[in-house]
Design an enzyme around this catalytic site. Structure first.
Site, PDB file in Angstrom:
ATOM      1  N   PHE A 218       0.845  -1.196   0.000  1.00 53.47           N
ATOM      2  CA  PHE A 218       0.000   0.000   0.000  1.00 53.47           C
ATOM      3  C   PHE A 218       0.879   1.243   0.000  1.00 53.47           C
ATOM      4  CE2 PHE A 218      -2.432   3.389   2.093  1.00 53.47           C
ATOM      5  CZ  PHE A 218      -3.615   3.366   1.365  1.00 53.47           C
ATOM      6  N   GLY A 219       0.666   2.105  -0.990  1.00 49.09           N
ATOM      7  CA  GLY A 219       1.419   3.349  -1.085  1.00 49.09           C
ATOM      8  C   GLY A 219       0.574   4.529  -0.670  1.00 49.09           C
ATOM      9  N   TYR A 220       1.102   5.367   0.213  1.00 46.42           N
ATOM     10  CA  TYR A 220       0.361   6.540   0.689  1.00 46.42           C
ATOM     11  C   TYR A 220       1.166   7.826   0.504  1.00 46.42           C
ATOM     12  CZ  TYR A 220       3.496   5.804   4.630  1.00 46.42           C
ATOM     13  OH  TYR A 220       4.630   5.614   5.396  1.00 46.42           O
TER      14      TYR A 220
ATOM     15  N   GLU B  55      12.779   2.767   1.093  1.00 45.91           N
ATOM     16  CA  GLU B  55      12.150   3.216   2.338  1.00 45.91           C
ATOM     17  C   GLU B  55      13.072   2.992   3.543  1.00 45.91           C
ATOM     18  OE1 GLU B  55       9.438   4.768   1.864  1.00 45.91           O
ATOM     19  OE2 GLU B  55       8.921   4.075  -0.142  1.00 45.91           O
TER      20      GLU B  55
END
Length: 205
Positions: A11-13, A103
């Site tokens: 999931f990318g936010y 990240e």
């Protein structure tokens, strides 16, 4: 070799919304519940430098944020829209390595449910998607800063991946396009203030 179990879904936010990982098979817009997205993470390696770190978003458990963020201007929001990417199983190990490196500055991988809205009803779209979260005990976590201080920092910062404000502008535009219900008061308030700073600088020249 890829996993023979459940597919690898991340999931990318933040920047993953406008700069997706490689080898994506499919993607789904959705949201998380019980979290906030905040510019609360120092960026030494992408949008700043070790001497002058920028600020990038991180995902924080709402209850953690509430404990030390009395200055937060938007205390009641706990919905975070983003994109869930399903990765081609043949490249799962490669993409995991890519994301771990990308990240690396203070993020920890967690699993969480991604929700969507169908016929005006919230449903779980993806169970146990992976997500990189900046926990409050990581060394790059800066916590809550006054909005004006944060805007000034983002406006002046630059790193190997480019200007910090361009990261914010791209993220804000991308979040707007995810879904009609996709909204982020913190992000959009910062965007508005940075546009004002741009205009002031332009008027001064």
């Amino acid at each position: 070799m890829g996993s023979i179990n459940a597919p690898f879904v991340v999931f990318g936010y933040g920047s993953l919304i406008f700069k997706p990982p490689p080898h994506v098979q499919s993607q789904t817009s959705g949201f998380l519940k019980g979290y906030v997205r905040r510019f609360a993470q120092k960026s030494h390696d992408h949008r700043g430098t070790p001497e002058n770190p920028g600020r990038v978003v991180t995902l924080i458990h709402k209850e953690d944020w509430d404990r030390f963020s009395q200055s937060d201007a938007f205390p009641n929001e706990d919905i975070v829209w983003g994109i869930a990417y399903t990765i081609d199983p043949k490249y799962e190990a490669e993409v995991r390595d890519y994301l771990d490196y990308r990240e690396k500055d203070g993020y920890t991988m967690e699993t969480l449910h991604v929700y969507t809205i169908e016929n005006e009803i919230e449903i779980i779209a993806i169970q146990d998607a992976f997500c990189y979260v900046g926990r409050p005990d990581n060394p790059s976590f800066i916590g809550s800063e006054p909005l004006e201080d944060l805007a000034q920092r983002i406006w002046i910062s630059e790193g190997p991946s480019g200007r910090n404000k361009e990261y914010l502008y791209r993220l804000a535009e991308s979040v707007r396009q995810l879904a009609p219900a996709s909204y982020d008061s913190h992000l959009f308030a910062l965007e508005e203030r940075l546009r004002e700073l741009d205009k002031t600088a332009s008027d001064d020249h």
